[in-house]
Motif scaffolding. Structure first.
Motif, mmCIF file in Angstrom:
data_model
loop_
_atom_site.group_PDB
_atom_site.id
_atom_site.type_symbol
_atom_site.label_atom_id
_atom_site.label_comp_id
_atom_site.label_asym_id
_atom_site.label_seq_id
_atom_site.Cartn_x
_atom_site.Cartn_y
_atom_site.Cartn_z
ATOM 1 N N GLU A 539 -18.004 27.975 55.900
ATOM 2 C CA GLU A 539 -18.475 28.538 57.369
ATOM 3 C C GLU A 539 -19.448 29.842 57.931
ATOM 4 O O GLU A 539 -19.381 30.073 56.245
ATOM 5 C CB GLU A 539 -16.953 29.161 58.090
ATOM 6 N N ILE A 540 -20.298 30.181 58.917
ATOM 7 C CA ILE A 540 -20.960 30.741 58.805
ATOM 8 C C ILE A 540 -21.017 31.762 59.284
ATOM 9 O O ILE A 540 -19.685 32.071 60.815
ATOM 10 C CB ILE A 540 -22.410 30.205 59.102
ATOM 11 N N ALA A 541 -21.285 32.837 59.358
ATOM 12 C CA ALA A 541 -21.017 33.818 59.988
ATOM 13 C C ALA A 541 -22.245 33.928 61.708
ATOM 14 O O ALA A 541 -23.161 34.050 60.871
ATOM 15 C CB ALA A 541 -21.263 35.285 59.475
ATOM 16 N N SER A 542 -21.698 34.180 62.547
ATOM 17 C CA SER A 542 -22.767 34.272 63.506
ATOM 18 C C SER A 542 -22.246 35.055 65.035
ATOM 19 O O SER A 542 -21.172 35.333 64.548
ATOM 20 C CB SER A 542 -22.709 32.878 64.420
ATOM 21 N N VAL A 543 -22.966 35.262 65.821
ATOM 22 C CA VAL A 543 -22.727 35.963 66.684
ATOM 23 C C VAL A 543 -22.588 37.428 66.080
ATOM 24 O O VAL A 543 -21.871 38.202 66.428
ATOM 25 C CB VAL A 543 -21.181 35.425 67.881
ATOM 26 N N THR A 561 -28.038 34.061 52.922
ATOM 27 C CA THR A 561 -27.919 34.367 53.380
ATOM 28 C C THR A 561 -26.038 34.209 54.580
ATOM 29 O O THR A 561 -25.729 34.712 55.460
ATOM 30 C CB THR A 561 -28.996 34.074 54.647
ATOM 31 N N ARG A 562 -26.567 33.129 54.220
ATOM 32 C CA ARG A 562 -24.733 32.272 55.104
ATOM 33 C C ARG A 562 -24.846 32.781 56.457
ATOM 34 O O ARG A 562 -23.993 32.943 57.109
ATOM 35 C CB ARG A 562 -23.521 33.271 54.409
ATOM 36 N N SER A 563 -26.178 32.174 56.701
ATOM 37 C CA SER A 563 -26.655 32.494 59.056
ATOM 38 C C SER A 563 -26.708 31.086 59.337
ATOM 39 O O SER A 563 -26.801 31.168 60.045
ATOM 40 C CB SER A 563 -27.516 33.856 58.674
ATOM 41 N N ARG A 564 -27.048 29.778 57.998
ATOM 42 C CA ARG A 564 -27.540 28.436 59.153
ATOM 43 C C ARG A 564 -26.767 27.787 57.852
ATOM 44 O O ARG A 564 -26.284 27.806 56.459
ATOM 45 C CB ARG A 564 -28.889 28.606 58.722
#
Length: 922
Positions: A539-543, A561-564
């Motif tokens: 899972e990525i961190a979003s919002v 970055t764990r954002s995408r």
């Protein structure tokens, strides 16, 4: 007018004491309401002047008036005067001073018809002054009272330090202007500064009243827009004592993460908070961030600065006026200020000084100011003194422009009759001039368009200093801070209690440590604090890092970055892997051995051992074994559509190529030995042609099964992610289950039949030893298949499936070679070795030898060819070859044990050979 006059006359007489005013008459007078003395009971003015800046403001007005009067480019034919009144920092006193500037009362006083109206001989009776404009007052609350009265009589007003946003309302205060920006900009500067330092968790302390409450409301609003959390908001009241201020510090300590404290309070409250922090030994636990009031006390007393090192303050930008500093120093040199004793003829009424005794009769001015300020060679006036000077100049430039446009050639006191308050206000709004801080102008709300400066308390060479570290431009709303000027060495970097080793390392003020990559912020309802919750591996961190979003299949979060989500590089079996490399080496060795066997079988294809072992079936089996070894390389190659078809078809056919001939051979052995007990006639379909035809038919059946299965469900190249929470994608050949099971079932059927025939032929004579090897071969193969099938279908990873398939091929091929062909090669080697030994014996021209037996002397042929040429033996071989050479790939042919076996009848020889499988051929 008369009612207001009697209202003013109703004030206590001491309010209008000459000690609280200063007058310098001119053709046109500018009024000023300044806070000089301090009230002792909040009802009457006191006799003490607590701070030297109060005197600086007075001297700034006088200095500016005199400087303008000495200039010829501003008001050349008019002399400016000033009337300075003291409001003692009380709203009631401000109201009284405002009424003294009412123009109609001034005219009424000058034309009073009878002495009872105003007794001019009694100095306690109020005096009314004619002014065209007013400077003041010091605080916003006092300026509001003053502005309400002056607006009634259309007298323009400029405040030098009032910052309340309420005063920007032109409907309520149309004649009010100021030399400092309003609080809404100061609030914006504080918020921008907190955002610049990334302080996300703060506390707010504010003063009661419009100044603090309105600013606190705007702060909260802007904090929400920038996601800055407020731990608590504390109001400071005028009635609070030391114990209550100590409780404020205790309350701040409850929220350890909120180290940044916004101190938006007036100077008295701000000083009390700093003192309480020092008493509680917490003066370096908090990052004080304050308004201009905090800046004033930090400038005024170095002890406050020392108690709050690292703290930041915001105040309107001002620059030192060198000529005013020189003027203030000259007063000391001429005797106006000298230590704690002052001699001043013009402003002696402002100072609680007894001229007769030469000593102070009332409490002396606090030593924070007079002596320290005037005796210091590096003396710099308080920052607001320049605003007072600029306010006087703003009125002077506006009067200059107004007189030139509306008053013609009027000069001197005659100009006063020409000046109207409304016209002067319009001229004042349009005025533009250069001052020490740059260009001065007013916006539509009467607020000066200026700048803010950011200052920090620092320890410089062992002495606390309040240094400028940044600026905020009101025109561009841009904040600029010089990080190299910041000093944090005396501050704890974080809540861990460790001090920073780097002066430029910014302390933290957060509820919790910032979440790292792959974590989200989890907020509770009661507070704006958060907890860091880790997302799952896929899972990525979003919002804005508040929600975990699962990556799609075959994708994985970016490691940095764990954002995408990025596509996972697929894995497949390569030779770089140790296991795969080992399997490949085994396949190469097996292929070499297989090719070596093929070569030997081809070289010695005319030998009796080779010919009697069904050369055609052996060749088919060797082809299947060799292809099986080569197929391993296809399994270990990069999966593609070609290799997938090749693996699927090859895996099924190679086993068929081995076990179809083996089945035909074991079946033929079983049938020959079974028939040999009953008849001399050979069973049907035992010739080489028949055997090859049967094998071809069996292989053709497997080919049909493969064609049907691949047509219905062809093998494909696929990507598979076995575990969603594991970063692993494999590229593999998906061999359809139905097709694979059908082919495996057919091959397994062949193996089981071979096993059956091997079991049935287990009781063949010991000297016929091929049956035991066939039995061992099929039993081993069956064991491999029993292990292989469940292991293959229960394994989830394609990598292990490929390895299992490869090992199954290798093991089966090696077992076939060892059991079916190595014994024949050994027999061939043994035959050649015996032949070589016989050729080394002495030469016998008849090529015979005699052997004594129990039956007598028997001649033995030493040459197989001669033996085969013998008629009698030839007939015997003819009768036995049908039962022996067609029996079973010849096995290991041994030398006959008894000559008597050669002398039996044809039928007896056939039965004997079928039972014993022992030929007399060496």
């Amino acid at each position: 007018m008369i009612c207001c006059g009697f209202l003013v006359c109703g004030y206590p007489p001491e309010i209008f004491n000459k000690s609280y005013e200063y007058i310098q008459c001119g053709d046109i007078n500018i009024g000023a309401v300044l806070s000089i003395h301090m009230s002792e009971d909040n009802r009457n003015c006191g006799q003490s002047i607590p701070l030297f800046p109060s005197i600086e403001y007075v001297q700034a007005v006088i200095f500016a008036i005199n400087e303008i009067n000495n200039r010829t480019d501003i008001l050349p034919n008019v002399t400016l005067g000033t009337v300075i009144l003291d409001d003692c920092l009380m709203p009631s006193m401000v109201l009284a001073r405002a009424m003294q500037f009412m123009p109609d009362l001034h005219n009424f006083q000058n034309h009073c018809p009878s002495p009872p109206c105003f007794d001019r001989t009694n100095e306690t009776i109020p005096t009314f002054y004619d002014v065209v404009s007013v400077i003041g007052s010091y605080t916003s609350s006092l300026s509001i009272v003053l502005a309400n009265v002056l607006a009634l009589f259309k007298i323009p007003q400029i405040s030098h330090t009032s910052t309340s946003d309420l005063l920007s309302d032109k409907k309520r205060f149309p004649y009010f202007l100021r030399m400092v920006p309003p609080d809404k900009y100061q609030v914006k500067v504080i918020v921008d500064m907190l955002h610049f330092f990334n302080w996300k968790y703060v506390s707010v302390i504010y003063s009661e009243g419009s100044y603090g409450q309105e600013s606190e409301r705007q702060l909260i609003k802007l904090f929400r827009e920038l996601d800055i959390c407020v731990a608590q908001s504390i109001e400071i009241r005028n009635s609070m004592g030391n114990s209550q201020y100590d409780s404020v510090i205790d309350s701040l300590r409850k929220y350890k993460g909120a180290r940044a404290v916004v101190l938006y309070a007036d100077s008295v409250h701000a000083a009390s908070v700093i003192k309480a922090a020092k008493r509680k030994n917490a003066f370096r636990e908090f990052l004080w961030t304050g308004s201009d009031a905090l800046s004033l006390i930090l400038d005024d007393d170095s002890e406050y600065c020392n108690s709050s090192l690292g703290s930041l303050s915001v105040r309107p930008f001002s620059a030192n006026v060198p000529r005013f500093s020189k003027y203030m120093k000259s007063l000391r040199e001429t005797g106006l200020f000298h230590g704690k004793h002052r001699v001043e003829k013009d402003v002696q009424s402002w100072l609680p000084y007894n001229v007769t005794s030469g000593k102070f009769t009332e409490p002396e001015m606090e030593r924070s100011s007079l002596h320290q300020s005037t005796e210091d060679d590096n003396y710099v006036p308080i920052f607001a003194a320049s605003y007072v000077i600029d306010a006087v100049y703003a009125f002077a430039y506006a009067l200059h422009d107004y007189i030139n446009m509306n008053c013609g050639d009027l000069k001197g006191k005659a100009v006063r009759q020409c000046i109207q308050g409304e016209g002067l206000l319009n001229a004042l709004k349009k005025v533009t001039f250069n001052s020490s801080i740059g260009e001065i102008s007013f916006d539509q709300n009467g607020d000066v368009v200026g700048k803010y400066e950011i200052r920090q308390c620092q320890m410089v060479e062992g002495t606390p200093h309040h240094e400028q570290v940044g600026m905020w431009d009101m025109k561009t709303h841009a904040l600029s801070i010089d990080k190299d000027k910041l000093r944090w060495s005396e501050f704890k970097k974080s809540s861990t209690g460790n001090y920073s080793d780097n002066d430029h390392s910014i302390p933290e003020s957060v509820c919790a440590e910032p979440c790292i990559s792959g974590q989200i912020y989890s907020f509770s309802r009661e507070t704006c604090c958060w907890k860091c919750v880790s997302c799952k591996n896929n899972e990525i961190a979003s919002v804005n890092s508040t929600h975990c979003e699962t990556c799609e299949l075959l994708f994985w979060p970016d490691e940095r970055t764990r954002s995408r989500c990025v596509e996972i590089v697929p894995s497949y079996v390569t030779l770089a892997d140790l296991i795969a490399c080992s399997v490949c080496i085994c396949a190469i060795l097996g292929l070499i051995v297989a090719l070596f066997v093929v070569m030997l079988f081809h070289t010695y294809r005319h030998e009796r051992i080779i010919r009697s072992s069904s050369r055609e079936l052996s060749q088919v089996m060797l082809v299947g074994i060799s292809v099986a070894f080569m197929l391993v390389f296809s399994f270990l190659s990069v999966p593609n559509s070609v290799s997938c078809y090749l693996n699927h078809v090859g895996f099924s056919l190679t086993f068929t190529f081995v076990y179809a001939p083996l089945l035909v051979k074991t079946n033929r052995i079983y049938r020959i030995f079974r028939a040999g007990r009953k008849t001399t006639a050979l069973p049907q379909c035992t010739s080489p042609t028949s055997q090859v035809a049967i094998v071809t038919g069996i292989i053709f059946i497997q080919i049909l099964i493969i064609i049907l299965s691949t047509t219905m469900s062809p093998p494909t190249v696929k990507l598979r992610m076995p575990i969603r929470t594991e970063k692993f994608v494999e590229l593999y050949c998906d061999m359809p289950l139905a097709g694979l099971l059908s082919s495996l079932s057919f091959n397994l059927f062949l193996v089981m039949i071979c096993t059956f025939y091997a079991f049935k032929t287990r009781k063949l004579p010991d000297n016929y030893n091929e049956s035991r090897y066939i039995a061992f071969c099929v039993d081993t193969t069956l064991l491999v298949w029993i292990s292989f099938v469940p292991t293959y279908f229960t394994t989830s990873r394609a990598y292990y499936k490929v390895i299992i398939l490869s090992l199954a091929l290798i093991v089966n091929s090696v077992v076939s070679l060892m059991c079916l062909f190595v014994p024949k090669l050994y027999a061939l080697y043994h035959q050649k070795h015996q032949k070589a030994k016989s050729q080394d014996k002495c030469y016998n021209p008849l090529n015979i030898r005699t052997e004594t037996t129990s039956l007598g002397v028997v001649n033995r042929f030493n040459n197989t060819t001669d033996f085969m040429k013998s008629r009698s033996v030839s007939q015997l071989v003819g009768s036995q070859d049908s039962a022996t050479s067609m029996v079973s790939n010849a096995g290991i042919i041994r030398e006959t044990k008894s000559e008597s076996k050669l002398n039996g009848s044809t039928g007896q020889a056939n039965t004997s050979s079928a039972e014993n499988s022992d030929l007399s051929v060496t």
